[in-house]
Design a protein around this motif. Structure first.
Motif, PDB file in Angstrom:
ATOM      1  N   TYR A 194       0.826  -1.207   0.000  1.00 56.29           N
ATOM      2  CA  TYR A 194       0.000   0.000   0.000  1.00 56.29           C
ATOM      3  C   TYR A 194       0.862   1.261   0.000  1.00 56.29           C
ATOM      4  CZ  TYR A 194      -3.478  -3.375   1.636  1.00 56.29           C
ATOM      5  OH  TYR A 194      -4.299  -4.457   1.754  1.00 56.29           O
ATOM      6  N   PRO A 195       1.074   1.912  -1.144  1.00 51.37           N
ATOM      7  CA  PRO A 195       1.736   3.217  -1.117  1.00 51.37           C
ATOM      8  C   PRO A 195       0.848   4.286  -0.484  1.00 51.37           C
ATOM      9  CG  PRO A 195       1.021   2.683  -3.349  1.00 51.37           C
ATOM     10  CD  PRO A 195       0.781   1.463  -2.512  1.00 51.37           C
ATOM     11  N   GLN A 196      -0.476   4.047  -0.489  1.00 44.96           N
ATOM     12  CA  GLN A 196      -1.443   4.909   0.205  1.00 44.96           C
ATOM     13  C   GLN A 196      -2.344   4.009   1.036  1.00 44.96           C
ATOM     14  OE1 GLN A 196      -4.224   7.873  -1.843  1.00 44.96           O
ATOM     15  NE2 GLN A 196      -5.696   6.372  -1.122  1.00 44.96           N
ATOM     16  N   ILE A 197      -2.655   4.437   2.241  1.00 44.21           N
ATOM     17  CA  ILE A 197      -3.580   3.684   3.072  1.00 44.21           C
ATOM     18  C   ILE A 197      -5.011   3.868   2.557  1.00 44.21           C
ATOM     19  CG2 ILE A 197      -4.049   5.484   4.781  1.00 44.21           C
ATOM     20  CD1 ILE A 197      -3.660   3.300   6.948  1.00 44.21           C
ATOM     21  N   LEU A 203     -11.471   4.893 -17.406  1.00 41.66           N
ATOM     22  CA  LEU A 203     -12.001   5.188 -16.078  1.00 41.66           C
ATOM     23  C   LEU A 203     -11.730   6.621 -15.638  1.00 41.66           C
ATOM     24  CD1 LEU A 203     -11.053   1.877 -14.213  1.00 41.66           C
ATOM     25  CD2 LEU A 203     -13.287   2.540 -15.135  1.00 41.66           C
ATOM     26  N   GLN A 204     -10.628   7.211 -16.084  1.00 41.28           N
ATOM     27  CA  GLN A 204     -10.298   8.562 -15.635  1.00 41.28           C
ATOM     28  C   GLN A 204     -11.299   9.599 -16.113  1.00 41.28           C
ATOM     29  OE1 GLN A 204      -8.452   6.556 -17.549  1.00 41.28           O
ATOM     30  NE2 GLN A 204      -7.108   7.702 -18.942  1.00 41.28           N
ATOM     31  N   ARG A 205     -12.132   9.255 -17.082  1.00 38.49           N
ATOM     32  CA  ARG A 205     -13.109  10.218 -17.580  1.00 38.49           C
ATOM     33  C   ARG A 205     -14.175  10.567 -16.533  1.00 38.49           C
ATOM     34  NH1 ARG A 205     -16.306   8.266 -21.452  1.00 38.49           N
ATOM     35  NH2 ARG A 205     -17.172  10.362 -21.668  1.00 38.49           N
ATOM     36  N   ILE A 206     -14.296   9.754 -15.487  1.00 39.71           N
ATOM     37  CA  ILE A 206     -15.265  10.092 -14.441  1.00 39.71           C
ATOM     38  C   ILE A 206     -14.883  11.401 -13.754  1.00 39.71           C
ATOM     39  CG2 ILE A 206     -14.189   8.864 -12.515  1.00 39.71           C
ATOM     40  CD1 ILE A 206     -16.991   8.010 -11.628  1.00 39.71           C
ATOM     41  N   LEU A 241     -16.642  14.094  -6.154  1.00 32.99           N
ATOM     42  CA  LEU A 241     -15.218  13.966  -6.442  1.00 32.99           C
ATOM     43  C   LEU A 241     -14.420  15.106  -5.821  1.00 32.99           C
ATOM     44  CD1 LEU A 241     -15.399  12.832 -10.156  1.00 32.99           C
ATOM     45  CD2 LEU A 241     -14.466  11.508  -8.254  1.00 32.99           C
ATOM     46  N   GLN A 242     -15.070  16.244  -5.634  1.00 33.63           N
ATOM     47  CA  GLN A 242     -14.396  17.394  -5.026  1.00 33.63           C
ATOM     48  C   GLN A 242     -14.078  17.169  -3.551  1.00 33.63           C
ATOM     49  OE1 GLN A 242     -17.239  17.470  -6.754  1.00 33.63           O
ATOM     50  NE2 GLN A 242     -16.668  18.557  -8.638  1.00 33.63           N
ATOM     51  N   ASP A 243     -14.618  16.060  -2.971  1.00 33.60           N
ATOM     52  CA  ASP A 243     -14.400  15.768  -1.554  1.00 33.60           C
ATOM     53  C   ASP A 243     -13.697  14.436  -1.315  1.00 33.60           C
ATOM     54  OD1 ASP A 243     -15.763  18.104  -0.851  1.00 33.60           O
ATOM     55  OD2 ASP A 243     -17.703  17.085  -0.796  1.00 33.60           O
ATOM     56  N   ASN A 244     -13.336  13.712  -2.377  1.00 39.44           N
ATOM     57  CA  ASN A 244     -12.888  12.333  -2.169  1.00 39.44           C
ATOM     58  C   ASN A 244     -11.594  12.029  -2.921  1.00 39.44           C
ATOM     59  OD1 ASN A 244     -12.693   9.680  -1.469  1.00 39.44           O
ATOM     60  ND2 ASN A 244     -14.544   9.008  -2.525  1.00 39.44           N
ATOM     61  N   TYR A 245     -10.468  12.127  -2.208  1.00 43.55           N
ATOM     62  CA  TYR A 245      -9.186  11.845  -2.850  1.00 43.55           C
ATOM     63  C   TYR A 245      -8.987  10.358  -3.108  1.00 43.55           C
ATOM     64  CZ  TYR A 245      -7.625  10.853   1.971  1.00 43.55           C
ATOM     65  OH  TYR A 245      -7.500  10.361   3.246  1.00 43.55           O
ATOM     66  N   PHE A 246      -9.731   9.486  -2.404  1.00 42.06           N
ATOM     67  CA  PHE A 246      -9.646   8.053  -2.691  1.00 42.06           C
ATOM     68  C   PHE A 246     -10.130   7.758  -4.116  1.00 42.06           C
ATOM     69  CE2 PHE A 246     -10.057   8.189   1.959  1.00 42.06           C
ATOM     70  CZ  PHE A 246      -9.011   7.372   2.333  1.00 42.06           C
ATOM     71  N   GLN A 274      -7.485   8.655  -6.694  1.00 41.21           N
ATOM     72  CA  GLN A 274      -6.436   7.655  -6.844  1.00 41.21           C
ATOM     73  C   GLN A 274      -6.938   6.426  -7.609  1.00 41.21           C
ATOM     74  OE1 GLN A 274      -3.350   7.325  -6.635  1.00 41.21           O
ATOM     75  NE2 GLN A 274      -2.687   9.116  -5.490  1.00 41.21           N
ATOM     76  N   ALA A 275      -8.167   6.027  -7.358  1.00 37.92           N
ATOM     77  CA  ALA A 275      -8.705   4.840  -8.025  1.00 37.92           C
ATOM     78  C   ALA A 275      -8.948   5.084  -9.509  1.00 37.92           C
ATOM     79  CB  ALA A 275     -10.000   4.409  -7.351  1.00 37.92           C
ATOM     80  N   PHE A 276      -9.509   6.229  -9.849  1.00 38.68           N
ATOM     81  CA  PHE A 276      -9.943   6.467 -11.220  1.00 38.68           C
ATOM     82  C   PHE A 276      -8.959   7.279 -12.055  1.00 38.68           C
ATOM     83  CE2 PHE A 276     -14.104   5.995  -8.934  1.00 38.68           C
ATOM     84  CZ  PHE A 276     -14.421   4.766  -9.487  1.00 38.68           C
ATOM     85  N   ALA A 277      -8.208   8.181 -11.416  1.00 28.73           N
ATOM     86  CA  ALA A 277      -7.252   9.017 -12.156  1.00 28.73           C
ATOM     87  C   ALA A 277      -5.809   8.643 -11.883  1.00 28.73           C
ATOM     88  CB  ALA A 277      -7.471  10.496 -11.827  1.00 28.73           C
ATOM     89  N   ARG A 278      -5.579   7.820 -10.860  1.00 28.53           N
ATOM     90  CA  ARG A 278      -4.251   7.355 -10.483  1.00 28.53           C
ATOM     91  C   ARG A 278      -3.349   8.503 -10.024  1.00 28.53           C
ATOM     92  NH1 ARG A 278      -1.569   2.544 -13.170  1.00 28.53           N
ATOM     93  NH2 ARG A 278      -1.438   2.082 -10.953  1.00 28.53           N
ATOM     94  N   ARG A 279      -3.955   9.494  -9.427  1.00 28.40           N
ATOM     95  CA  ARG A 279      -3.217  10.630  -8.882  1.00 28.40           C
ATOM     96  C   ARG A 279      -4.117  11.350  -7.899  1.00 28.40           C
ATOM     97  NH1 ARG A 279      -5.115  15.468 -11.039  1.00 28.40           N
ATOM     98  NH2 ARG A 279      -6.327  15.290 -12.963  1.00 28.40           N
ATOM     99  N   TYR A 280      -3.542  12.289  -7.147  1.00 29.83           N
ATOM    100  CA  TYR A 280      -4.341  13.172  -6.316  1.00 29.83           C
ATOM    101  C   TYR A 280      -4.824  14.359  -7.148  1.00 29.83           C
ATOM    102  CZ  TYR A 280      -2.723  10.583  -2.249  1.00 29.83           C
ATOM    103  OH  TYR A 280      -2.471   9.603  -1.335  1.00 29.83           O
ATOM    104  N   PRO A 281      -5.938  14.968  -6.768  1.00 34.70           N
ATOM    105  CA  PRO A 281      -6.442  16.111  -7.547  1.00 34.70           C
ATOM    106  C   PRO A 281      -5.514  17.304  -7.470  1.00 34.70           C
ATOM    107  CG  PRO A 281      -7.704  15.835  -5.509  1.00 34.70           C
ATOM    108  CD  PRO A 281      -6.826  14.626  -5.638  1.00 34.70           C
ATOM    109  N   ASP A 282      -5.477  18.049  -8.566  1.00 38.64           N
ATOM    110  CA  ASP A 282      -4.734  19.300  -8.579  1.00 38.64           C
ATOM    111  C   ASP A 282      -5.537  20.382  -7.846  1.00 38.64           C
ATOM    112  OD1 ASP A 282      -2.658  18.230 -10.108  1.00 38.64           O
ATOM    113  OD2 ASP A 282      -3.705  18.669 -11.994  1.00 38.64           O
ATOM    114  N   ALA A 283      -4.910  21.509  -7.609  1.00 45.44           N
ATOM    115  CA  ALA A 283      -5.579  22.629  -6.943  1.00 45.44           C
ATOM    116  C   ALA A 283      -6.851  22.996  -7.700  1.00 45.44           C
ATOM    117  CB  ALA A 283      -4.651  23.832  -6.875  1.00 45.44           C
TER     118      ALA A 283
END
Length: 415
Positions: free
Chosen positions: A45-48, A191-194, A269-274, A277-286
């Motif tokens: 797990y690189p992220q919990i 999947l990242q299109r979500i 999505l504006q509230d959920n960094y999980f 990571q699942a759909f975009a494989r990154r954290y959201p930008d500012a």
């Protein structure tokens, strides 16, 4: 195959192996356990994947509290520091997780400003990250952790250079998510299109029209009927059986579809960094959404100031507590580790928790299935020492943004 291949100092991890193996080697269950044990010996797990905000609300952390938690990716123990607890003991049987937890703590202490942490842990494809490690972190690391991150992966690269790429695409979980993206693309879905959705309604439409039909494809149903298909999620054979029980002993396809539906549709999505990571494989930008709790700027001063209150141990939960005085701890975070345990292991663990728990102590944990794993399995004498807050557990489980568990459970020390 994980990029975090064990070097000579990490190959002999007997503690982890003993914790994972319960059946004879040549039995069907034994072979399955040994395959999982082999995969689990690297970084997982690189992220919990437990929501720290839910954890902290359940624990109601106070400055005098002494916490014991399983480490995993290290994100949650850092988030807990924002509440100024007296101390945190982090345990993990996986030496790769131990090295990652120690690196994250050192980064908070040694990188000059908050923006450096965001670059290091939340911004992929920055070659300057390994240079920041060399300049600010490495000189102050303990010998074993420095040796780990300066060691070489299977491709001959220094391990620390994974932060120059994208650490969240590595490890067992990162590679599983990557395989899921590939499988979706083979069925015509990106999947990242979500992440283009701007409302919950748009998120749900994407899930129902694009993602949900994938679960009905024969190859996907066949794959999910195999226990090994979920090893990449860090789900051992025992947890697979728990999930199968929710499906009446049949395919777990419907259970996984429901969990993914929660992740995709129940939280903006504006509230959920999980979800990012699942759909975009990154954290959201500012402007796209939140960073993980431990990387939010408002928590930086407290976490940096309190990082010295954490000790990371390469040990099991039971092993650590057995060496501690009675009535010396207040909060216990077990993640989903009990799903893997035998009755004997559960009772040994709760025996030490009960012995070391102060008045008012709490235990929190998650389960693959919906019901609490300890009910009907602890000895009556141990069970009588704890009160189950079922109503609050269920309410907080609904709010867990990671969405992958069936149950969240809170137990308090009985008066």
């Amino acid at each position: 195959m994980t990029e975090f291949a064990p070097d000579a100092g990490f190959r002999k991890n007997r503690k982890l192996k003993d914790a994972l193996l319960q059946h004879k080697a040549l039995s069907k269950d034994g072979l399955s356990e040994r395959l999982f044990s082999l995969l689990f010996s690297g970084l997982v797990y690189p992220q919990i994947w437990e929501d720290p905000d839910v954890d902290m609300e359940a624990m109601e952390l106070q400055p005098h509290h002494r916490i014991v938690t399983i480490g995993s990716g290290g994100c949650n123990m850092l988030a807990y520091l924002s509440r100024h607890p007296s101390s945190i003991d982090v345990v993990d049987l996986n030496p790769h997780h131990v090295a990652l937890n120690r690196l994250k703590l050192a980064a908070f202490r040694l990188l000059p400003v908050h923006a450096d942490l965001v670059r290091f842990f939340a911004t992929p494809k920055l070659s300057s990250n390994s240079a920041a490690f060399d300049r600010f972190i490495a000189p102050e690391l303990d010998v074993s952790t420095a040796a780990y991150w300066n060691g070489r992966d299977l491709y001959g690269r220094r391990r620390i250079t994974v932060f120059n790429r994208n650490i969240y695409e590595t490890g067992l979980l990162g590679r599983f998510i990557g395989a899921a993206h590939l499988l979706a693309r083979l069925h015509g879905v990106r999947l990242q299109r979500i992440t283009e959705a701007r409302t919950l309604r748009e998120q749900r439409r994407f899930f129902e029209e694009e993602i949900a039909p994938i679960f009905d494809r024969p190859v996907v149903r066949w794959l999910l009927s195999r226990k090994s298909s979920l090893f990449g999620l860090g789900i051992p054979p025992q947890q697979y059986d728990e999930l199968a029980s929710l499906a009446g002993g049949g395919s777990i396809t419907q259970v996984l579809k429901q969990r993914l539906e929660k992740l995709a549709c129940h939280f903006p999505l504006q509230d959920n960094y999980f979800a990012w990571q699942a759909f975009a494989r990154r954290y959201p930008d500012a402007g796209e959404g939140p960073l993980p709790t431990y990387l939010r700027p408002e928590h930086y001063p407290a976490i940096r100031a309190n990082a010295g209150r954490v000790t990371v141990h390469h040990a099991s939960f039971t092993e650590l507590l057995a060496a501690e005085p009675a009535a010396s701890r207040d909060r216990y975070v077990l993640l989903d580790a009990q799903d893997w345990m035998t009755d004997e292991q559960l009772n040994a663990l709760w025996g030490e928790i009960s012995r070391t728990a102060r008045p008012g102590a709490r235990v929190i944990f998650r389960t693959a299935a919906e019901k609490s794993i300890i009910e009907g399995r602890l000895s009556p004498a141990l069970r009588a020492q704890w009160h189950y807050d079922e109503e609050r557990s269920q309410a907080l489980n609904v709010r867990d943004r990671s969405a992958i568990y069936g149950g969240f459970h809170i137990y308090g020390k009985a008066a």
